[in-house]
Design an enzyme around this catalytic site. Structure first.
Site, PDB file in Angstrom:
ATOM      1  N   GLU A 175       0.834  -1.213   0.000  1.00  0.00           N
ATOM      2  CA  GLU A 175       0.000   0.000   0.000  1.00  0.00           C
ATOM      3  C   GLU A 175       0.862   1.253   0.000  1.00  0.00           C
ATOM      4  O   GLU A 175       1.789   1.375   0.798  1.00  0.00           O
ATOM      5  CB  GLU A 175      -0.920   0.023   1.230  1.00  0.00           C
ATOM      6  CG  GLU A 175      -1.978   1.119   1.130  1.00  0.00           C
ATOM      7  CD  GLU A 175      -2.796   1.279   2.412  1.00  0.00           C
ATOM      8  OE1 GLU A 175      -3.321   0.277   2.913  1.00  0.00           O
ATOM      9  OE2 GLU A 175      -2.878   2.420   2.889  1.00  0.00           O
TER      10      GLU A 175
ATOM     11  N   CYS B 155       0.227   5.655  -1.153  1.00  0.00           N
ATOM     12  CA  CYS B 155      -0.484   6.708  -1.889  1.00  0.00           C
ATOM     13  C   CYS B 155       0.113   8.047  -1.482  1.00  0.00           C
ATOM     14  O   CYS B 155       0.801   8.149  -0.473  1.00  0.00           O
ATOM     15  CB  CYS B 155      -1.978   6.692  -1.590  1.00  0.00           C
ATOM     16  SG  CYS B 155      -2.384   7.179   0.089  1.00  0.00           S
TER      17      CYS B 155
END
Ligand SMILES: *[C@@H]1O[C@H](CO)[C@@H](O)[C@H](O)[C@H]1NC(C)=O
Ligand SMILES: *[C@@H]1O[C@H](CO)[C@@H](O)[C@H](O)[C@H]1NC(C)=O
Ligand SMILES: *[C@@H]1O[C@H](CO)[C@@H](O)[C@H](O)[C@H]1NC(C)=O
Ligand SMILES: *[C@@H]1O[C@H](CO)[C@@H](O)[C@H](O)[C@H]1NC(C)=O
Ligand SMILES: *[C@@H]1O[C@H](CO)[C@@H](O)[C@H](O)[C@H]1NC(C)=O
Ligand SMILES: *[C@@H]1O[C@H](CO)[C@@H](O)[C@H](O)[C@H]1NC(C)=O
Length: 509
Positions: free
Chosen positions: A352, A354
């Site tokens: 993950e 971002c």
């Protein structure tokens, strides 16, 4: 006249092989590419390379998007202002792939577009002429990127999971979108993780805040995970790997309103040895791998060392270590080298990442931001150069506010959808991911790539079809000539624009 003719031919050829970016400038440093139901930019695979030739793709702050050119490799070494050395005999990790996450938010956003726009969006990520993503991540139940908090079984003490059901979010959004993506790329692999167990299985009956799984429900929760895997399998979606839980340490952050559940290395390894591992092995999903940590690398290597210390046998069930990037600026990448040395047989996968995640980053969605693209570039290079085998972006599509998110934890994404106009924007981030995902196929091997120029980032791979793939980033504000020297092949001389990302392909000898 001849030159004019040639330049016309060259132009003509480009329009045949690719569909260009439709640029929109929001004044944030660079452009986004706008797509709709009938138009989107696509990038056709290059013709097979002949020896002595290279293909070069450039994406730049100034607005180039995967712009392609060809060139000849020079046999003699030409001195550029900087030199990059490639040594394909010196091999590192094997690459597993690149991708993004099928959250509730992302798949709900996608489903708000017309069929034509949905097709263009999914082909952009998973299609042959798109990024060729071969990884997808899917939360087990809700995450913060959902419109509500939920799990699959909300009936207290339902130890036989008689009330387990998939949610409307699975049936209406995640499963249909994932199925379509899998159709576009049959080698797509899914990784999954639960953000929390059903609150009734925990010491505190809440989705977030400090909480842990009660030991009397260890087996029930293992069964819960496996029930999810089997129901998805019935829908044609095999889950390649499941982690022991998303970000166990988020549970310790009092201000974090993200569904979470704490696992110490000691408790998680006990659960894997006694419950999850053996139950998974006996199930129809026995080919699904288990990943550990699924949290920031700052917890390495001690979390791994503690697992080894408390329940070493857990490592027999654990295939890899999942990391997130959010605290990378506070932890040295050498942590990954140490982790690799301690457990060389466990791959390290970025599950993950971002941008727009930091509290001071405003607006949450910054259309066309190059500084955010640059942060991603630097971190992918850094992680890949320290044993990481792949990179999974967070939400594959968010709205212009960076949501939906039921706790207002908004962030940025590679694709931003505007359902009112039935369009979507491909951010610079999308092209950064594509420079890797499209040209570094699964099973490529990371090879040695070095430069002494601190303004250039470099990483390189040998692909299974015997191509060498070199990625370069010019992080300075001036253009520079660079010689990429491969002792087996020759020298490639290119000029790197300021703030530009490059993928160069040539045949490995
Ligand atoms: C989609 O975008 C293209 C390129 O800008 C434009 O020509 C076309 O009219 C648009 N289609 C729709 C349905 O808006
Ligand atoms: C990729 O693009 C080429 C050229 O436009 C087209 O012929 C081909 O069908 C496309 N492939 C896919 C899978 O869409
Ligand atoms: C789950 O149960 C709790 C307690 O009974 C209730 O407050 C909550 O609304 C339920 N949530 C869902 C998603 O059904
Ligand atoms: C996994 O389960 C299948 C049946 O579903 C079985 O045939 C296979 O032998 C099992 N594999 C392992 C490694 O246990
Ligand atoms: C790649 O090179 C190896 C070693 O030279 C060879 O065995 C293999 O067949 C080649 N693979 C392809 C796809 O050309
Ligand atoms: C990067 O671009 C800047 C600005 O144009 C230039 O001065 C510098 O030499 C370039 N660096 C490389 C490695 O090409």
């Amino acid at each position: 006249m001849l030159i004019l003719l040639l330049s016309m031919i060259a132009k003509f050829m480009i329009t045949v092989v690719a569909q260009d970016c439709n640029p929109v400038d929001f004044g944030r440093g660079s452009i986004v590419c706008e797509c709709n139901s009938t138009y989107c930019d696509y990038y056709v695979d290059p013709q097979p390379l002949s020896p002595g030739e290279f293909i070069w793709y450039v994406t730049s702050k100034s607005g180039k998007r995967l712009s392609q050119s060809n060139g000849k490799i020079s046999k003699e070494f030409i001195e550029g202002s900087s030199t990059v050395h490639i040594d394909s005999d010196n091999e590192y990790q094997t690459i597993e792939g690149f991708g993004g996450a099928f959250t509730d938010a992302a798949t709900m956003n996608i489903k708000k577009l017309s069929q034509g726009s949905q097709d263009n969006l999914l082909r952009s990520y998973f299609g042959t002429n798109g990024s060729k993503y071969n990884f997808g991540r899917v939360p087990i139940g809700g995450s913060d990127f959902s419109v509500r908090a939920y799990t699959y079984d909300n009936i207290s003490n339902d130890i036989d999971l008689q009330h387990f059901t998939l949610a409307p979010e699975d049936l209406l959004y995640k499963i249909p979108v994932m199925s379509k993506a899998l159709e576009l790329n049959p080698s797509l692999r899914f990784v999954s993780a639960a953000w929390t167990a059903p609150p009734w299985m925990k010491n505190r009956h809440q989705y977030y805040g400090y909480s842990y799984l009660l030991e009397k429900y260890y087996q029930t929760f293992a069964n819960y995970i496996i029930r999810f895997l089997e129901l998805y399998k019935q829908k044609g979606l095999d889950i390649w790997a499941v982690s022991t839980g998303n970000e166990p340490f988020t549970s310790l952050v009092p201000t974090a309103k993200v569904s979470s559940m704490f696992w110490s290395a000691r408790t998680v390894s006990k659960w894997v040895v006694k419950n999850l591992g053996p139950t998974l092995q006996k199930s129809r999903s026995n080919s699904t791998y288990i990943l550990m940590l699924d949290d920031q690398r700052i917890h390495l290597p001690w979390y791994l060392l503690d697992v080894k210390f408390f329940h070493k046998e857990a490592l027999n069930y654990i295939k890899g270590i999942a990391v997130h990037w959010y605290t990378d600026s506070f932890s040295l990448p050498s942590i990954l080298d140490v982790t690799h040395r301690i457990a060389p047989d466990k791959f390290i996968l970025m599950t993950e990442a971002c941008v727009g995640d930091r509290p001071w980053e405003r607006p949450k969605v910054s259309l066309g931001s190059w500084s955010r693209a640059e942060r991603l570039i630097q971190k992918i290079f850094e992680n890949i150069n320290h044993w990481v085998v792949g990179w999974i972006d967070w939400n594959i599509a968010l709205d212009v506010n960076g949501g939906p998110n039921w706790v207002e934890n908004y962030v940025d994404a590679s694709i931003i959808v505007v359902p009112e106009k039935d369009i979507f924007y491909k951010q610079p981030l999308y092209y950064v991911m594509t420079h890797f995902s499209k040209f570094v196929p699964r099973s490529s091997i990371k090879i040695e790539a070095k430069t002494t120029d601190s303004n250039i980032l470099v990483t390189a791979f040998k692909s299974p079809d015997n191509q060498t793939v070199v990625l370069l980033y010019n992080k300075s504000n001036k253009q520079r000539s660079v010689s990429v020297v491969d002792k087996n092949v020759g020298s490639i001389n290119v000029v790197l624009l300021e703030y530009s990302l490059h993928t160069i392909l040539y045949k490995t000898v």
